[in-house]
Design a protein around this motif. Structure first.
Motif, PDB file in Angstrom:
ATOM      1  N   ALA A 399       0.823  -1.211   0.000  1.00  0.00           N
ATOM      2  CA  ALA A 399       0.000   0.000   0.000  1.00  0.00           C
ATOM      3  C   ALA A 399       0.855   1.258   0.000  1.00  0.00           C
ATOM      4  O   ALA A 399       0.540   2.243  -0.666  1.00  0.00           O
ATOM      5  CB  ALA A 399      -0.928   0.002   1.219  1.00  0.00           C
ATOM      6  N   ASP A 400       1.953   1.208   0.715  1.00  0.00           N
ATOM      7  CA  ASP A 400       2.788   2.403   0.853  1.00  0.00           C
ATOM      8  C   ASP A 400       3.615   2.682  -0.388  1.00  0.00           C
ATOM      9  O   ASP A 400       3.835   3.838  -0.752  1.00  0.00           O
ATOM     10  CB  ASP A 400       3.698   2.247   2.074  1.00  0.00           C
ATOM     11  N   THR A 401       4.081   1.647  -1.057  1.00  0.00           N
ATOM     12  CA  THR A 401       5.002   1.848  -2.179  1.00  0.00           C
ATOM     13  C   THR A 401       4.320   1.860  -3.536  1.00  0.00           C
ATOM     14  O   THR A 401       4.914   2.302  -4.526  1.00  0.00           O
ATOM     15  CB  THR A 401       6.091   0.759  -2.188  1.00  0.00           C
ATOM     16  N   GLY A 402       3.087   1.381  -3.617  1.00  0.00           N
ATOM     17  CA  GLY A 402       2.413   1.302  -4.910  1.00  0.00           C
ATOM     18  C   GLY A 402       1.801   2.626  -5.329  1.00  0.00           C
ATOM     19  O   GLY A 402       1.941   3.644  -4.647  1.00  0.00           O
ATOM     20  N   ASP A 403       1.104   2.613  -6.467  1.00  0.00           N
ATOM     21  CA  ASP A 403       0.439   3.831  -6.909  1.00  0.00           C
ATOM     22  C   ASP A 403      -0.836   4.044  -6.085  1.00  0.00           C
ATOM     23  O   ASP A 403      -1.151   3.263  -5.180  1.00  0.00           O
ATOM     24  CB  ASP A 403       0.140   3.788  -8.407  1.00  0.00           C
ATOM     25  N   GLU A 404      -1.591   5.085  -6.412  1.00  0.00           N
ATOM     26  CA  GLU A 404      -2.755   5.436  -5.608  1.00  0.00           C
ATOM     27  C   GLU A 404      -3.807   4.328  -5.594  1.00  0.00           C
ATOM     28  O   GLU A 404      -4.397   4.033  -4.555  1.00  0.00           O
ATOM     29  CB  GLU A 404      -3.373   6.732  -6.145  1.00  0.00           C
ATOM     30  N   ALA A 405      -4.012   3.699  -6.732  1.00  0.00           N
ATOM     31  CA  ALA A 405      -4.996   2.611  -6.798  1.00  0.00           C
ATOM     32  C   ALA A 405      -4.549   1.421  -5.955  1.00  0.00           C
ATOM     33  O   ALA A 405      -5.360   0.793  -5.259  1.00  0.00           O
ATOM     34  CB  ALA A 405      -5.210   2.187  -8.245  1.00  0.00           C
ATOM     35  N   ALA A 406      -3.251   1.111  -6.014  1.00  0.00           N
ATOM     36  CA  ALA A 406      -2.718   0.000  -5.216  1.00  0.00           C
ATOM     37  C   ALA A 406      -2.804   0.311  -3.732  1.00  0.00           C
ATOM     38  O   ALA A 406      -3.080  -0.583  -2.910  1.00  0.00           O
ATOM     39  CB  ALA A 406      -1.273  -0.277  -5.611  1.00  0.00           C
ATOM     40  N   GLN A 407      -2.572   1.573  -3.367  1.00  0.00           N
ATOM     41  CA  GLN A 407      -2.684   1.967  -1.967  1.00  0.00           C
ATOM     42  C   GLN A 407      -4.098   1.715  -1.447  1.00  0.00           C
ATOM     43  O   GLN A 407      -4.292   1.104  -0.396  1.00  0.00           O
ATOM     44  CB  GLN A 407      -2.325   3.443  -1.799  1.00  0.00           C
ATOM     45  N   LYS A 408      -5.080   2.159  -2.198  1.00  0.00           N
ATOM     46  CA  LYS A 408      -6.465   2.005  -1.770  1.00  0.00           C
ATOM     47  C   LYS A 408      -6.855   0.526  -1.672  1.00  0.00           C
ATOM     48  O   LYS A 408      -7.464   0.086  -0.694  1.00  0.00           O
ATOM     49  CB  LYS A 408      -7.389   2.744  -2.746  1.00  0.00           C
ATOM     50  N   ASP A 409      -6.459  -0.257  -2.671  1.00  0.00           N
ATOM     51  CA  ASP A 409      -6.816  -1.674  -2.699  1.00  0.00           C
ATOM     52  C   ASP A 409      -6.174  -2.426  -1.540  1.00  0.00           C
ATOM     53  O   ASP A 409      -6.830  -3.213  -0.844  1.00  0.00           O
ATOM     54  CB  ASP A 409      -6.389  -2.280  -4.038  1.00  0.00           C
TER      55      ASP A 409
END
Length: 460
Positions: A399-409
């Protein structure tokens, strides 16, 4: 106010009461969070992020001064960030570990390089760990404040009140009031009476919602109701029996009738959430359906692990919501077969020492008011709840290192995991419920940051 600071030093003392009083008002960060949850400039006028999302370049205000007369510049900013990594001893300081280098490029330009991309880091800079300190003003933080903010400490009468006075050398817009007194009340009736008699102007947190009727319809007063990110957590000590067993934790969650509890102990005011994520966070999901009230299931779970009557110690802080709801929790758990002993600890000192630092408890009830605190509370096995799950660690990292969509997911998956694993129970989300003299304006409707911002207050 209700909870008084145990110290004025939030670099070495946990607890929300210190930043509530001092952050934004006395200490400022490079950035701040507004009432809508958006990051805004403060001591930094602007910032840019490198394409690899690891380097932040801040442009700083050129004219800020500390209350000891020192000018604020990029060297102070670098000192403050590095000091979190080296000298802070609170649990929240870990959020600065991702910083690999801090450089004062010029007096008004700061460059911060992270070891890896972090969605969380800039947000954390809006909290207490982002506070800026004078290099010559950190020797007596427990009793003296040296900040760049619109107010400075005037006096602190322990057990009674804390008074801030306007900083006449403040670099920004001066606040309307030349002083603000924060008076601390443990008794809800005395708190309401203080407003009724004109001793105070604002009840910042209503501690007995069923008493609001005495103010409703009276033109002398205004009632403000918004939301917070203060999850009232029924915490369970995952490090020792009986709550080191997931089925016992799940039994406890199933035994709680959250709607009845909210109606009984907090006059139905608040939001049922089912996880460590409030509705104002981008990854919120209603997870109340994961652990619905089911007394038969609670009894069955306890029987399945051979402990139909586990003995637990519920240790409560001396805060109105905790003591009011603690009695309901005790009763509901006992209907499922738990044998509950209940005691009360003075807050903050005794509760912080015994429960938070000493982990000498089975269950407790405390409102976690720090914003976006799921990783700090459940992602750190050394935290007082002592929850440990490698899968959660992976989700939080992604969540911390991914993009915004990955963070939310990934944050949604993390919230669901700790809820299914019954890492604790979430009784409800406290409302932001205030009563004030009708002439006072500028009160924040929502309380979703660590500070109670006094700078916008006025009298009409």
């Amino acid at each position: 106010m209700v909870a008084e600071p145990a110290s004025l030093d939030f670099t070495t003392s946990d607890g929300a009461a210190i930043p509530q009083a001092l952050l934004t008002n006395v200490y400022q960060g490079l950035v701040m969070m507004d009432g809508a949850g958006q990051i805004q400039p403060s001591l930094a006028t602007s910032w840019t992020v490198s394409p690899d999302r690891k380097t932040y370049s801040f442009e700083l205000v050129p004219n800020a001064k500390f209350t000891n007369g020192d000018s604020f510049d990029a060297e102070d900013a670098a000192f403050s960030i590095n000091r979190v990594k080296k000298d802070w001893t609170t649990s929240l300081a870990k959020a600065m570990d991702v910083v690999s280098e801090v450089k004062a490029v010029s007096p008004t330009r700061l460059e911060v390089t992270l070891s890896k991309p972090s969605n969380d880091w800039l947000f954390r800079m809006t909290t207490r760990i982002g506070a800026m300190f004078s290099q010559s003003g950190v020797d007596k933080l427990a009793t003296q404040t040296v900040g760049t903010g619109p107010y400075t400490l005037d006096s602190w009468n322990r057990g009674d009140s804390l008074t801030l006075k306007r900083n006449d050398n403040y670099w920004g817009a001066k606040p309307y009031f030349d002083s603000v007194k924060l008076a601390y009340f443990k008794d809800p009736t005395a708190l309401n009476n203080a407003l009724l008699t004109g001793t105070i102007d604002v009840v910042s947190t209503v501690q007995a919602p069923d008493t609001l009727a005495q103010f409703e319809g009276n033109p002398k007063y205004q009632i403000i109701e918004g939301t917070t990110n203060a999850e009232v957590v029924l915490s369970m000590n995952n490090a020792r029996a009986p709550f080191n067993d997931v089925k016992v934790r799940q039994a406890a969650r199933s035994a709680i009738d959250h709607k009845a509890l909210l109606d009984t102990c907090w006059a139905g005011r608040g939001t049922l959430i089912g996880s460590m994520v409030p509705p104002t966070d981008p990854w919120y999901e209603d997870l109340t359906g994961i652990a619905p009230f089911d007394l038969a299931k609670a009894k069955s779970l306890l029987a399945s692990v051979g402990t139909p009557n586990p003995v637990v110690r519920l240790r409560l802080p001396s805060l109105p919501y905790a003591t009011a709801c603690g009695q309901v929790v005790k009763s509901q758990l006992e209907q499922a077969g738990f044998k509950v002993s209940l005691d009360q600890l003075e807050f903050p000192a005794a509760w912080l020492t015994t429960v938070f630092k000493g982990s000498d408890y089975d269950m407790s009830i405390i409102a976690h008011v720090e914003p976006r605190d799921l990783p700090a509370v459940f992602g750190n096995p050394d935290y007082y709840i002592h929850y440990k799950n490698p899968e959660l660690t992976k989700l939080l990292a992604a969540a911390d290192t991914g993009d915004e969509a990955a963070q939310k997911d990934n944050m949604r998956k993390a919230a669901r995991l700790i809820s299914q694993d019954a890492a604790s129970d979430w009784l409800f989300l406290l409302p932001n419920l205030m009563v004030a003299d009708a002439s006072i304006t500028g009160l924040p409707k929502n309380a979703i940051t660590e500070s109670f911002d006094l700078t916008a207050l006025r009298r009409s």
